[in-house]
Design a protein around this motif. Structure first.
Motif, mmCIF file in Angstrom:
data_model
loop_
_atom_site.group_PDB
_atom_site.id
_atom_site.type_symbol
_atom_site.label_atom_id
_atom_site.label_comp_id
_atom_site.label_asym_id
_atom_site.label_seq_id
_atom_site.Cartn_x
_atom_site.Cartn_y
_atom_site.Cartn_z
ATOM 1 N N ALA A 252 48.119 46.580 31.866
ATOM 2 C CA ALA A 252 47.847 45.439 32.748
ATOM 3 C C ALA A 252 47.000 45.882 33.935
ATOM 4 C CB ALA A 252 49.164 44.831 33.239
ATOM 5 N N SER A 253 46.037 45.044 34.289
ATOM 6 C CA SER A 253 45.130 45.364 35.392
ATOM 7 C C SER A 253 45.376 44.419 36.561
ATOM 8 C CB SER A 253 43.672 45.244 34.936
ATOM 9 O OG SER A 253 42.791 45.412 36.025
ATOM 10 N N LEU A 254 45.708 45.000 37.714
ATOM 11 C CA LEU A 254 45.891 44.186 38.917
ATOM 12 C C LEU A 254 44.640 43.387 39.264
ATOM 13 C CD1 LEU A 254 47.835 46.648 41.240
ATOM 14 C CD2 LEU A 254 48.580 44.349 40.631
ATOM 15 N N GLN A 255 43.480 43.922 38.895
ATOM 16 C CA GLN A 255 42.227 43.281 39.281
ATOM 17 C C GLN A 255 41.960 41.987 38.518
ATOM 18 O OE1 GLN A 255 40.648 44.274 41.935
ATOM 19 N NE2 GLN A 255 42.271 45.821 42.078
ATOM 20 N N ASN A 256 42.584 41.797 37.360
ATOM 21 C CA ASN A 256 42.352 40.565 36.610
ATOM 22 C C ASN A 256 42.758 39.346 37.425
ATOM 23 O OD1 ASN A 256 41.370 41.972 34.459
ATOM 24 N ND2 ASN A 256 43.060 41.545 33.077
ATOM 25 N N PHE A 257 43.968 39.395 38.009
ATOM 26 C CA PHE A 257 44.418 38.253 38.802
ATOM 27 C C PHE A 257 43.705 38.205 40.144
ATOM 28 C CE2 PHE A 257 47.519 35.857 41.397
ATOM 29 C CZ PHE A 257 47.612 34.723 40.606
ATOM 30 N N ALA A 258 43.506 39.387 40.747
ATOM 31 C CA ALA A 258 42.864 39.419 42.069
ATOM 32 C C ALA A 258 41.438 38.885 42.019
ATOM 33 C CB ALA A 258 42.871 40.848 42.611
ATOM 34 N N ARG A 259 40.724 39.159 40.923
ATOM 35 C CA ARG A 259 39.302 38.789 40.862
ATOM 36 C C ARG A 259 39.051 37.602 39.935
ATOM 37 N NH1 ARG A 259 35.899 44.241 40.126
ATOM 38 N NH2 ARG A 259 34.268 42.903 40.980
ATOM 39 N N PHE A 260 40.105 36.863 39.597
ATOM 40 C CA PHE A 260 39.914 35.674 38.757
ATOM 41 C C PHE A 260 38.889 34.708 39.345
ATOM 42 C CE2 PHE A 260 40.795 31.275 37.730
ATOM 43 C CZ PHE A 260 40.813 31.288 36.341
ATOM 44 N N PRO A 261 38.913 34.443 40.639
ATOM 45 C CA PRO A 261 37.936 33.472 41.174
ATOM 46 C C PRO A 261 36.486 33.836 40.885
ATOM 47 C CG PRO A 261 39.676 33.859 42.763
ATOM 48 C CD PRO A 261 39.870 34.863 41.672
ATOM 49 N N THR A 262 36.159 35.128 40.851
ATOM 50 C CA THR A 262 34.768 35.507 40.552
ATOM 51 C C THR A 262 34.556 35.744 39.065
ATOM 52 O OG1 THR A 262 35.332 37.811 41.071
ATOM 53 C CG2 THR A 262 34.351 36.485 42.822
ATOM 54 N N HIS A 263 35.604 36.112 38.347
ATOM 55 C CA HIS A 263 35.481 36.253 36.889
ATOM 56 C C HIS A 263 35.269 34.892 36.222
ATOM 57 C CE1 HIS A 263 37.865 40.318 36.902
ATOM 58 N NE2 HIS A 263 36.582 40.477 37.162
ATOM 59 N N PHE A 264 35.884 33.835 36.795
ATOM 60 C CA PHE A 264 35.790 32.487 36.231
ATOM 61 C C PHE A 264 35.306 31.530 37.331
ATOM 62 C CE2 PHE A 264 38.680 34.739 33.517
ATOM 63 C CZ PHE A 264 38.462 34.244 32.242
ATOM 64 N N PRO A 265 34.026 31.596 37.666
ATOM 65 C CA PRO A 265 33.502 30.755 38.767
ATOM 66 C C PRO A 265 33.408 29.297 38.336
ATOM 67 C CG PRO A 265 31.717 31.934 37.698
ATOM 68 C CD PRO A 265 32.988 32.441 37.067
ATOM 69 N N THR A 266 33.192 28.437 39.311
ATOM 70 C CA THR A 266 33.001 27.017 39.034
ATOM 71 C C THR A 266 31.641 26.799 38.376
ATOM 72 O OG1 THR A 266 31.953 26.562 41.145
ATOM 73 C CG2 THR A 266 34.375 26.484 41.076
ATOM 74 N N ALA A 267 31.422 25.574 37.900
ATOM 75 C CA ALA A 267 30.137 25.250 37.272
ATOM 76 C C ALA A 267 28.981 25.447 38.249
ATOM 77 C CB ALA A 267 30.165 23.814 36.754
ATOM 78 N N ALA A 268 29.266 25.352 39.555
ATOM 79 C CA ALA A 268 28.218 25.547 40.562
ATOM 80 C C ALA A 268 28.052 27.013 40.936
ATOM 81 C CB ALA A 268 28.554 24.729 41.807
ATOM 82 N N GLY A 269 28.825 27.889 40.301
ATOM 83 C CA GLY A 269 28.685 29.313 40.573
ATOM 84 C C GLY A 269 29.506 29.817 41.737
ATOM 85 N N ARG A 270 30.361 28.968 42.320
ATOM 86 C CA ARG A 270 31.191 29.395 43.439
ATOM 87 C C ARG A 270 32.521 29.955 42.916
ATOM 88 N NH1 ARG A 270 28.873 24.649 45.531
ATOM 89 N NH2 ARG A 270 30.654 23.408 44.806
ATOM 90 N N PRO A 271 33.205 30.806 43.702
ATOM 91 C CA PRO A 271 34.509 31.323 43.272
ATOM 92 C C PRO A 271 35.510 30.194 43.048
ATOM 93 C CG PRO A 271 33.659 32.607 45.102
ATOM 94 C CD PRO A 271 32.760 31.410 44.974
ATOM 95 N N ALA A 272 36.318 30.347 42.041
ATOM 96 C CA ALA A 272 37.339 29.339 41.743
ATOM 97 C C ALA A 272 38.353 29.281 42.879
ATOM 98 C CB ALA A 272 38.039 29.678 40.431
ATOM 99 N N PRO A 273 38.876 28.090 43.180
ATOM 100 C CA PRO A 273 39.866 27.970 44.265
ATOM 101 C C PRO A 273 41.227 28.535 43.843
ATOM 102 C CG PRO A 273 39.567 25.858 43.174
ATOM 103 C CD PRO A 273 38.552 26.787 42.576
ATOM 104 N N THR A 274 42.079 28.774 44.824
ATOM 105 C CA THR A 274 43.452 29.259 44.594
ATOM 106 C C THR A 274 44.420 28.318 45.285
ATOM 107 O OG1 THR A 274 42.774 31.577 44.461
ATOM 108 C CG2 THR A 274 45.073 31.147 44.982
ATOM 109 N N LEU A 275 45.469 27.917 44.580
ATOM 110 C CA LEU A 275 46.531 27.090 45.141
ATOM 111 C C LEU A 275 47.856 27.838 44.998
ATOM 112 C CD1 LEU A 275 45.554 23.548 43.808
ATOM 113 C CD2 LEU A 275 45.258 24.440 46.123
ATOM 114 N N PRO A 276 48.709 27.777 46.018
ATOM 115 C CA PRO A 276 49.958 28.548 45.965
ATOM 116 C C PRO A 276 51.140 27.729 45.463
ATOM 117 C CG PRO A 276 49.634 27.735 48.168
ATOM 118 C CD PRO A 276 48.483 27.199 47.356
ATOM 119 N N LEU A 277 52.153 28.445 44.999
ATOM 120 C CA LEU A 277 53.478 27.879 44.753
ATOM 121 C C LEU A 277 54.467 28.788 45.487
ATOM 122 C CD1 LEU A 277 53.502 26.918 40.945
ATOM 123 C CD2 LEU A 277 53.571 25.367 42.906
#
Length: 1012
Positions: free
Chosen positions: A267-292
């Motif tokens: 398991a790689s800690l960076q997968n979750f940490a860098r999800f916003p840039t690994h899976f950007p929005t259609a406009a190329g911006r980092p994906a948002p994060t919402l907490p629980l």
């Protein structure tokens, strides 16, 4: 259960389309949130089949799919449901559909890590010219191979990239040699046409990157993707998902970086940490994060502990976990004890207190850091009468009932294993002492005439040569007879069948039932878990290898990396004992977190994945997340060690966070100064930083703070508290031990009390009871009746010689998959008819299993054929009913599958999992049932009787016959003839077509002649 969404959950459910990361703290209802999100998507017009859910384990995938199905019931038509898989299962589905594009057959078999280990060990043994790699300890080298092979797969590395002829150091040369072994392992998998879990991800990634049209079809199929437990994904899984879905579509990744506890498996800690840039929005911006952050599991006191532990894991400010308003704050206790035994005793007392207050045992768990810490606690709980369930396989191997089975398996694999045989001889069944074995061990040590060392197993064949007391000689003779029986049976049984045979041959189930209720439940649960392990384990090729299975058990004991899934508990009312790793995803009302001592939990790292020092560690430049890893100085070992030590410490604290967040109402944290069974460590331990952190939480209650004191001599579970005794101040147990050392002690005590005469009279009375019993009179000779099962009678009707070799002088038999399938189908039909799960295990001794039952079935599975038949909806009058039918001086025993009909008309039915056969001997089975029913062996005989064979193979085929007086007379005469033949020892063969499937054809001259 449906409850109102919190503001955080509502924000997720109503989020606009596009990629989204959900930072879900422990117990914050992430699965419930995903289900409500799917419900909203479907209600908004998203077709359910276009939603893809991916999680880690089959259990989690099943639960997620079931909850989604329930949520959208009535909106989604059956068959048009959300697609839910595990990460590996999703890759496997892609290869089943499109595998030929990359040279993978659609029916390629997927092997588990167990099989992969077996192949790696074989590759290690057959790879030539290994110079640096030490082969004197293959199992140790196997661990290196497993680590490097996993790292290669997790980072999509070709093993050939690690093979070099000009490595400048020993580590590089050793890594090159290990890579050559892995390359051979890859070739062997290709030859066998199999894939391991790493191959699934690598193959699917190669498929979607090399064939864009395939990737396009998959994207068109899945408009929404839900990624559960995303923090546990490895870099290769992330690359596969990126190649498919990183185009701005709705990809929702749910995870908790603070619960990343599987880095050691890739398991790689960076997968979750860098999800916003690994899976950007259609406009190329980092994906948002919402907490629980609203925890729906625990109270405030437990969450205070969790937040403090999490702050150590991740010092950056984060929103704390908060309870649902109105939740009881719960209870956190902290205890520091002198010894591990004192700690275990305190745990047992807490368990008793919670149970007395109404908490069932099944709602409590003891979570240990390592399997080795489990035995002492389990022993103390057992002594206190608490039922326990060991849910970690490594800890299971220390449970007494399983130890005995394990010893039998070791002797069957290697009859020269004198240590295992001695364990059996000194165990609870034979009840021998070391003095009883001394003559045998001296004979073993002396060796034969050539000086070759002998084994205890050989000594069992020479018992008449040793000076043994009669009881010992009888016990050893019985041990030898059981061993010979099991050696013969082992030739034709699968692993799980062999384990069942061991339990039957040693009367283990009877012994289990004789235990007190709590101990009986614990023993039964632990044996069931071991049976499950044996049933799940099978080899890659041919008959199950007992040697490989035993090697697998040793690996589990030494390095339980096989135990990746969350524990599957039985649901029985027993306290669960398991490692914190296996507790992830589970929860209990009361959780005990012991051994929080310095050096035990958190544990210090002993071996770090330093690529400059360990050949099994993949160089950082070859890792897919290498750009996020720290630079390592190849010339500064201490600096590298500091880097890895800090990473290991963070991982241990994350494990502690997982442990404390399993508790709903009560958390009991504890530690002790002295550990070590049976001999304690040289120096006392201090409390660990995790212990101190829990103790410092505002709601924590310190219940014990004992000084270390002097080093104890032994730490073992007590044999049981001695009851107060008016004569012996230290209790009867201590007095018995003192008397063993000084046999005259009781009479001196009697003299002190002035009761010598009464003492001598009592001794004489007991000696008379034990040793002076009169010899019993010779019993009148009684001819034992011949007892024949219906299956054995059918065998005799087919061929008396086959009966002789299977019943009178049994020869080893081949494993019969058809019979095993038949037993399984019978069992399922029985459960359907009974409506509950019986406790006894099914086997050939339980059902009338006829060896020849037509060709192997094809078409619909036998159970599905039954479920669609009239028998599935009719309620039978009797289910799996045993009977005894006197025939002359003999008794025929059988077991009838089911009786349908009314009180006046019975239909006796026997279910067959295969197709109808042409073997006339099989008809004898229904004849015997008809005679038994008409004779009242099943109860008052009905006015009308019919018998039916219901063949379920290839579709339902019924063969029903009305039982007339003439048929009954002929059937009884046929049974009498068979009994007479058995009594007269008439074993002449009757060859025919049935010889083709006979196990004894190779030793039967008449059968071979009939076959031409």
């Amino acid at each position: 259960m449906t409850f109102p969404l919190s503001d955080e959950q509502a924000a997720i459910v109503t989020a606009p389309p596009g990629p989204l990361r959900i930072d879900a703290g422990a117990g914050t209802g992430k699965t419930y949130t995903l289900v409500r999100l799917v419900e909203a998507l479907v209600a908004g017009g998203t077709p359910a089949p276009s939603i893809l859910g991916i999680t880690f384990t089959n259990k989690a995938a099943g639960e997620l799919a079931g909850r989604i199905r329930e949520a959208v019931a009535g909106v989604v038509e059956p068959g048009l449901e959300v697609d839910v898989h595990t990460y590996h299962g999703f890759a496997a589905r892609l290869l089943r559909e499109y595998g030929p594009y990359v040279g993978v057959e659609r029916d390629a078999r997927v092997i588990t890590p167990t099989f992969a280990r077996q192949l790696l060990l074989e590759a290690l043994a057959t790879t030539p010219d290994l110079v640096v790699t030490d082969l004197t300890s293959p199992r140790h080298r196997l661990g290196d191979l497993i680590r490097l092979a996993a790292a290669v797969a997790d980072n999509l590395v070709d093993p050939a990239a690690l093979v070099t002829e000009d490595a400048h150091d020993e580590v590089g040369t050793a890594r090159s040699e290990l890579a050559r072994v892995i390359a051979r392992f890859v070739d062997e998998k290709r030859r066998l046409g199999v894939l391991d879990y790493g191959d699934l991800i690598a193959g699917a990634h190669r498929l979607v990157t090399a064939h864009p049209e395939v990737a396009r079809r998959i994207r068109e199929r899945h408009r929404v993707v839900l990624l559960d437990e995303y923090q546990d994904t490895d870099p290769a899984q992330r690359r596969l998902l990126q190649a498919l879905f990183a185009d701005g579509r709705t990809v929702v990744a749910v995870g908790d970086a603070d619960q990343t506890i599987y880095e050691w498996r890739g398991a790689s800690l960076q997968n979750f940490a860098r999800f916003p840039t690994h899976f950007p929005t259609a406009a190329g911006r980092p994906a948002p994060t919402l907490p629980l952050t609203r925890n729906r599991r625990s109270g405030q006191h437990i969450l205070d502990v969790a937040n403090r532990v999490r702050a150590v894991v991740d010092p950056e400010p984060r929103a704390p976990l908060t309870p649902v308003p109105g939740t009881d704050p719960g209870r956190v206790t902290v205890g520091w004890y002198r010894t591990g035994l004192d700690e275990a005793t305190a745990i047992a007392e807490w368990v008793a207190e919670h149970h007395a207050a109404g908490t069932s045992y099944g709602r409590m768990a003891v979570l240990v850091r390592a399997n080795r810490d489990m035995a002492l606690i389990r022993g103390v709980l057992a002594d206190a009468g608490v039922p326990t369930e060991v849910a970690s396989l490594g800890g299971l191997l220390d449970v007494p009932e399983v130890v005995d089975v394990h010893a039998w398996l070791r002797v069957l694999d290697d009859p020269g294993d004198s240590v295992a045989l001695a364990r059996l001889a000194l165990g609870s069944r034979a009840r021998l002492g070391l003095a009883d074995l001394r003559p045998l061990t001296e004979w073993v040590r002396t060796g034969d005439e050539t000086g070759v060392r002998r084994s205890l197993t050989e000594a069992l064949d020479h018992l008449d040569e040793f000076p043994l007391r009669p009881e010992a000689a009888g016990a050893l003779a019985g041990l030898g007879a059981t061993l010979r029986r099991l050696l013969r049976a082992a030739q034709g049984l699968s692993l799980v069948e062999l384990v069942r045979e061991i339990l039957a041959a040693t009367d283990a189930w009877r012994d289990v039932e004789a235990l007190p209720a709590a101990a009986s439940l614990s023993a039964r649960l632990n044996l069931y878990r071991f049976l499950d392990l044996a049933e799940q384990w099978s080899p890659l090729e041919g008959r199950p290898s007992l040697e490989a299975f035993l090697a697998h058990l040793e690996l589990l004991r030494e390095d339980p990396t096989e135990e990746l899934d969350a524990a599957r508990l039985s649901g029985e009312d027993a306290v669960a004992l398991l490692t914190v790793h296996r507790a992830k995803g589970l929860e209990w009302d009361v959780v005990f977190l012991p051994t929080l001592a310095h050096g035990k939990f958190p544990t210090p790292g002993r071996t770090y994945p330093d690529p400059h020092a360990r050949p099994w560690a993949l160089p950082h430049e070859l890792r897919l997340d290498g750009d996020t890893l720290p630079d390592l100085d190849p010339d500064d070992a201490e600096a590298r060690k500091a880097v890895f030590r800090a990473a290991h410490e963070r991982a241990e604290w994350r494990l502690g966070y997982v442990g404390v967040t399993r508790a709903r109402r009560a958390l009991h944290a504890s530690g002790a100064a002295w550990y070590g069974v049976p001999e304690p460590t040289v120096r006392p331990r201090s409390a660990s930083a995790l212990f101190e952190t829990i103790a410092a939480a505002p709601g924590s209650e310190v219940v014990a703070d004992e000084p270390a004191g002097e080093r104890p001599e032994l730490l073992v579970a007590p044999a049981g508290a001695a009851a107060p005794d008016p004569l012996f101040a230290d209790g009867w147990d201590a007095e018995v031990r003192a008397t063993i050392a000084d046999p005259d002690r009781p009479r001196r005590r009697a003299a002190d009390l002035g009761i010598e005469a009464a003492y001598d009279a009592a001794v004489a009375e007991y000696q008379g009871m034990l040793f002076a019993l009169p010899e019993p009179p010779d019993p009148d000779p009684v001819d034992e009746p011949i007892t024949v099962s219906v299956s054995a009678a059918v065998t005799y009707a087919r061929c008396p010689r086959q009966y002789f070799w299977s019943q009178v002088e049994p020869l080893p038999r081949r494993h019969n998959p058809a019979a095993a399938r038949g037993i399984a189908v019978h069992r399922r039909i029985e459960l359907h008819n009974l409506g509950h799960l019986p406790l006894d295990d099914a086997g050939e001794a339980v059902y009338d299993v006829v060896d020849v039952d037509g060709p192997r079935a094809d078409g619909a599975p036998a159970w599905e054929v039954f479920a669609a038949s009239r028998f599935a909806t009719d309620h039978p009058l009797a289910v799996e009913t045993p009977f005894e039918l006197p025939i002359g001086a003999a008794v025929v025993r059988g077991r009838i599958d089911a009786v349908y009909g009314t009180d006046d008309h019975w239909e006796v039915v026997d279910f067959k999992s295969g197709r109808p056969s042409n073997d006339p001997a099989v008809d004898l089975q229904l004849d015997a049932y008809a005679v038994a029913a008409a004779a009242g062996a099943l109860g008052p005989a009905p006015e009308r009787l019919s018998v039916t064979f219901a063949h379920l193979g290839g579709g339902l085929t019924e063969r029903t016959t009305e039982v007339t007086p003439d048929r009954l007379e002929a059937a009884r005469a046929r049974l009498v003839a068979i009994i007479d033949g058995i009594g007269a020892e008439a074993w002449a063969p009757t060859p025919g077509d049935h010889c083709r499937g006979c196990d004894f054809l190779t030793v039967c001259e008449a059968g071979r002649a009939a076959m031409g």
